[in-house]
Design an enzyme around this catalytic site. Structure first.
Site, mmCIF file in Angstrom:
data_model
loop_
_atom_site.group_PDB
_atom_site.id
_atom_site.type_symbol
_atom_site.label_atom_id
_atom_site.label_comp_id
_atom_site.label_asym_id
_atom_site.label_seq_id
_atom_site.Cartn_x
_atom_site.Cartn_y
_atom_site.Cartn_z
ATOM 1 N N PRO A 34 0.824 -1.219 0.000
ATOM 2 C CA PRO A 34 0.000 0.000 0.000
ATOM 3 C C PRO A 34 0.856 1.267 0.000
ATOM 4 C CG PRO A 34 0.083 -0.914 2.208
ATOM 5 C CD PRO A 34 0.795 -1.899 1.301
ATOM 6 N N ASP A 35 0.289 2.336 -0.571
ATOM 7 C CA ASP A 35 0.957 3.618 -0.396
ATOM 8 C C ASP A 35 0.725 4.057 1.045
ATOM 9 O OD1 ASP A 35 -1.535 4.918 -0.120
ATOM 10 O OD2 ASP A 35 -1.590 5.492 -2.221
ATOM 11 N N PHE A 36 1.197 5.218 1.413
ATOM 12 C CA PHE A 36 1.094 5.630 2.811
ATOM 13 C C PHE A 36 -0.192 6.379 3.128
ATOM 14 C CE2 PHE A 36 5.419 4.443 2.617
ATOM 15 C CZ PHE A 36 5.827 4.186 3.911
ATOM 16 N N ARG A 37 -0.666 7.223 2.221
ATOM 17 C CA ARG A 37 -1.677 8.197 2.619
ATOM 18 C C ARG A 37 -3.047 8.096 1.966
ATOM 19 N NH1 ARG A 37 3.288 10.322 2.519
ATOM 20 N NH2 ARG A 37 4.066 11.155 4.476
ATOM 21 N N ASN A 109 10.818 4.578 -2.355
ATOM 22 C CA ASN A 109 10.322 3.346 -1.757
ATOM 23 C C ASN A 109 11.398 2.635 -0.947
ATOM 24 O OD1 ASN A 109 7.924 3.860 -3.092
ATOM 25 N ND2 ASN A 109 8.520 2.671 -4.879
ATOM 26 N N ASP A 111 10.843 -0.600 -0.218
ATOM 27 C CA ASP A 111 10.493 -2.009 -0.422
ATOM 28 C C ASP A 111 11.566 -2.816 -1.149
ATOM 29 O OD1 ASP A 111 10.077 -1.444 -3.241
ATOM 30 O OD2 ASP A 111 8.039 -0.800 -2.750
ATOM 31 N N HIS A 128 15.044 6.874 0.752
ATOM 32 C CA HIS A 128 14.626 6.691 2.139
ATOM 33 C C HIS A 128 15.192 5.426 2.764
ATOM 34 C CE1 HIS A 128 11.972 10.101 1.933
ATOM 35 N NE2 HIS A 128 11.336 9.595 0.912
#
Length: 133
Positions: A34-37, A109, A111, A128
């Site tokens: 999922p994305d964050f927001r 990302n 991931d 990140h």
């Protein structure tokens, strides 16, 4: 012509030789990450089971020191290669690299799916961080 067709035409004609790509969460959503927001489906909207004081606490080092199991459980769910695999977009980026067209891929990302897709580390900047360290 739309943007995608125009890009394909530039690549076919040899006009795009040094392609720089900026990636965000959208490239991994189709892998099940999922994305964050996004309201309803985003990560921050679906962390109730961890009983957090606020959604971002899942990534807060102070909260981690008090309750590491929340982050560790989430990390296991999101760990690259266990349940999630590179997407068509990641494969396209690898193809650009293989053809010598990818100048650099800057990814927000964590991931690691760009790495799993085989994009060389010298072409990849994981802004990140990632799960490998």
């Amino acid at each position: 012509k739309n943007g995608l067709h125009l890009l394909a035409e530039w690549i076919q004609r040899g006009k795009a030789k040094k392609i720089l790509v900026l990636c965000g969460a959208g490239v991994s959503v189709s892998a099940g990450i999922p994305d964050f927001r996004t309201p309803g489906t985003g990560l921050y909207d679906n962390l109730q089971k961890y009983n957090l004081p606020f959604p971002e606490a899942i990534f807060d080092v102070g909260f981690y020191r008090k309750k590491p199991q929340a982050f560790c459980t989430l990390a296991k769910e999101l760990w690259p290669g266990l349940t999630h695999s590179p997407t068509l977009t990641h494969s396209f980026l690898k193809l650009l690299s293989d053809k010598g067209l990818l100048l650099r891929n800057y990814s927000q990302n964590i991931d690691g799916l760009e790495h799993l897709a085989g994009i060389p580390s010298e072409k990849l900047v994981e802004c990140h961080g990632h799960f490998r360290t």
